[in-house]
Design an enzyme around this catalytic site. Structure first.
Site, PDB file in Angstrom:
ATOM      1  CE  LYS A  85      75.443  62.995 -13.533  1.00 24.06           C
ATOM      2  NZ  LYS A  85      75.622  62.289 -14.818  1.00 24.06           N
ATOM      3  CB  SER A 166      78.286  59.603 -14.106  1.00 29.56           C
ATOM      4  OG  SER A 166      77.580  60.430 -15.041  1.00 29.56           O
ATOM      5  CB  THR A 187      79.303  61.518 -21.748  1.00 23.97           C
ATOM      6  OG1 THR A 187      79.132  62.720 -20.976  1.00 23.97           O
ATOM      7  CG2 THR A 187      80.338  61.768 -22.843  1.00 23.97           C
ATOM      8  CB  SER A 188      79.422  56.903 -23.383  1.00 27.79           C
ATOM      9  OG  SER A 188      79.358  55.618 -23.936  1.00 27.79           O
ATOM     10  N   GLY A 189      76.307  56.190 -21.601  1.00 30.38           N
ATOM     11  CA  GLY A 189      75.761  55.224 -20.653  1.00 30.38           C
ATOM     12  C   GLY A 189      75.328  55.751 -19.315  1.00 30.38           C
ATOM     13  CB  SER A 190      76.103  58.853 -17.504  1.00 28.04           C
ATOM     14  OG  SER A 190      77.478  58.564 -17.446  1.00 28.04           O
TER      15      SER A 190
END
Length: 558
Positions: A85, A166, A187-190
């Protein structure tokens, strides 16, 4: 495997198949790298999943081929190309931008620890994948998979598919075989969300299992780096390579083992036998689903898990207080924003050895974003930046500590860890749509595995801007296994046992698949070590190696 050619097909190839071919001499790492570069160039003008190809990729592959010929292999990933990434720093010719021109040309002194571990394992770092800009932490009105630097990424299962984010480009690239596997950050769901909509496996590790050193941060308390791959075992191989302690990231020093467990050996078909699996039903909000497709598939999955020998404990629900605070409270936002204001300059910007735009903190980043036209402000706002800067306190302030303690309580004793302890559970299971939020607050691990696809007659539902298809025919969705900190081995076992019984990934193919295969490159002369990928925006061609965009103005010094 293609029976006509005898070569493995790159959209489905596993690491063990690649190892077999490399060890036998059927193909080389240079061949494999050439094939992946060709596949990227075939589809990237449509999907925009990759921001650049490493100009050193072929020379790195050639050096690893020499090592293999001399009897040296660094491990199972030796000579295997992986995309990372575009927020994971490398000391090479590639950029590390988080999707923003503010960091174009910025350099670090050393590789991120993650990149260093990949190199030590013999990985060919093939290139950088696109992402939702600043890991989805800039705007309230942008789109998943858009960045100023990389443009709009699309999923490959329906035209203009929302790739989620993301780790958008990482999800898409892995799904159609633009590399063996990819790395994302969460971080939350990425990792979990782009994992599910791209029909792949995503492992969101415990915060502290993988280093974040020189990974562009949002929150030291929630950020984690993990693999995105087409099978559970392949994801386990990658996790094995990147997990471990890092003296520069003190969260990793909390690992309860000197060396990580054997995650590949955890791939056990019988893992469900006798395992206690809980279903926190009050986290499943059917009103957020367009229809019953996901929920019906989830119920069928529970039956499969039970038949495999698991003891299902239903309605292992979080407390009413935790649920209400989780849905309506603002503690999670406060923690992320305060960490971002502190961690971005402290853990990354201050480490730059070259900083052409002289961005020293979030205020500088916002100023650049609002004044440099390709950042598309104000069409894409800076609301998240604005809110973070308006907090007027940092992650050492009393106001921050109160919010953080709320997170720990609602996701801990009254949430994930409380359920695991109170019901003597080995794991929780949820549709991936509902699996990310609570574990994010306390840094616990989650694995998503393909569960199903929307039917061919599904009505198309678009995002708020109307430019991405969120739900539609053949779009994938997933199921997640959640556990306590450091329980990745157990979760990998459950994910593998489910995957092997269902083989969901094989049931629907993407609408767009690259055609280049190994047989097209083996024995052919070619393979420019300066191969590149280009993205076209506003009629301007951006070179994926030097990445020469519109002239970047001199930053204003604050």
């Amino acid at each position: 495997m293609n029976p006509a050619s005898g070569y493995p097909q790159l959209i489905d190839v596993t690491l063990e198949e690649l190892e077999t071919g490399l060890e036998s001499g059927q193909f080389t790492s240079v061949d494999l790298t050439n094939a992946y570069i060709a596949r990227i160039n075939e589809v990237n003008s449509t999907l925009r999943a990759v921001t650049e190809i490493n100009p050193d990729a072929l020379s790195l592959a050639a050096a690893l081929d020499v090592e293999r010929a001399n009897g040296i292999t660094r491990g199972p990933l030796h000579g295997v190309p992986i995309l990372i990434k575009n927020n994971i720093a490398t000391t090479d010719q590639m950029s590390n931008t988080a999707g923003s021109f503010a960091l174009l040309g910025a350099k670090v002194a050393v590789d991120s620890t993650i990149a260093s571990r990949l190199r030590a394992a013999g990985v060919v770092i093939l290139g950088k994948s696109n992402l939702s800009q600043w890991a989805n932490f800039r705007s309230n009105n942008s789109t998943n998979g858009w960045s100023a630097y990389g443009d709009q990424t699309f999923g490959a299962y329906y035209p203009a598919q929302d790739p989620s984010g993301s780790s958008s480009g990482s999800g898409v690239s892995s799904s159609i075989g633009l590399a063996f596997a990819t790395l994302g950050t969460e971080t939350s769901g990425s990792i979990l969300s782009p994992g599910q909509v791209n029909n792949i496996v995503g492992i969101k590790p415990t915060v502290g299992l993988t280093s974040r050193t020189l990974v562009i941060p949002i929150s030291e308390r929630q950020d984690t780096v993990g693999p995105m791959a087409r099978t559970v075992k392949d994801a386990a191989y990658v996790l094995q390579a990147i997990a471990g302690k890092d003296p520069q990231d003190n969260y990793t020093l909390a690992q309860p083992f000197e060396a990580p467990p054997d995650y590949v050996a955890a791939c056990n078909f019988s893992a469900f036998r006798g395992a206690r699996i809980g279903i926190p039903r009050n986290l499943i909000d059917g009103s957020q689903e367009p229809d019953n497709t996901v929920l019906d598939a989830f119920e069928l999955a529970i039956a499969i898990i039970k038949k495999a020998g698991a003891i299902i404990i239903d309605n292992t629900n979080i407390t009413t207080f935790a649920l209400e605070e989780y849905k309506t409270g603002n503690s999670s936002t406060i923690v992320l924003e305060a960490d971002f204001v502190t961690n971005l300059p402290g853990n990354y910007l201050s480490k730059l050895t070259s900083n052409p735009q002289n961005v020293q903190d979030l205020a500088d980043i916002r100023n650049f974003t609002q004044t440099f036209d390709p950042e598309e402000y104000p069409d894409r706002d800076t609301a998240v930046f604005d809110e973070a800067l308006a907090l007027d306190f940092s992650n050492t302030s009393p106001e921050f500590w109160s919010a953080y303690q709320t997170n720990l309580e609602i996701a801990g004793p009254q949430g994930i860890t409380g359920l695991l302890a109170n019901y003597s559970l080995d794991a929780l299971v949820l549709p991936t749509d509902f699996s990310a939020g609570l574990p994010a607050l306390i840094g616990t691990p989650v694995i998503t595995v393909p569960l199903g696809f929307y039917p061919p007659d599904t009505p198309v539902d678009r995002n708020r801007r109307g430019d991405l298809v969120v739900t539609g025919p053949n779009i994938p969705f997933g199921i997640s296994f959640l556990g306590a900190k450091w329980s990745e081995a157990a979760l990998i076992g459950f994910a593998y046992a489910f995957e092997q019984r269902t083989k969901v990934r094989e049931k629907v193919k993407p609408y767009l698949v690259p055609r280049t295969e190994l047989e097209d490159v083996v024995g052919k002369n070619g393979g420019d070590a300066n191969a590149s990928v280009a993205v076209s925006r506003r009629g301007v061609r951006y070179d994926g190696l030097g990445r020469k965009p519109l002239p970047v103005p001199v930053a204003r010094v604050r």
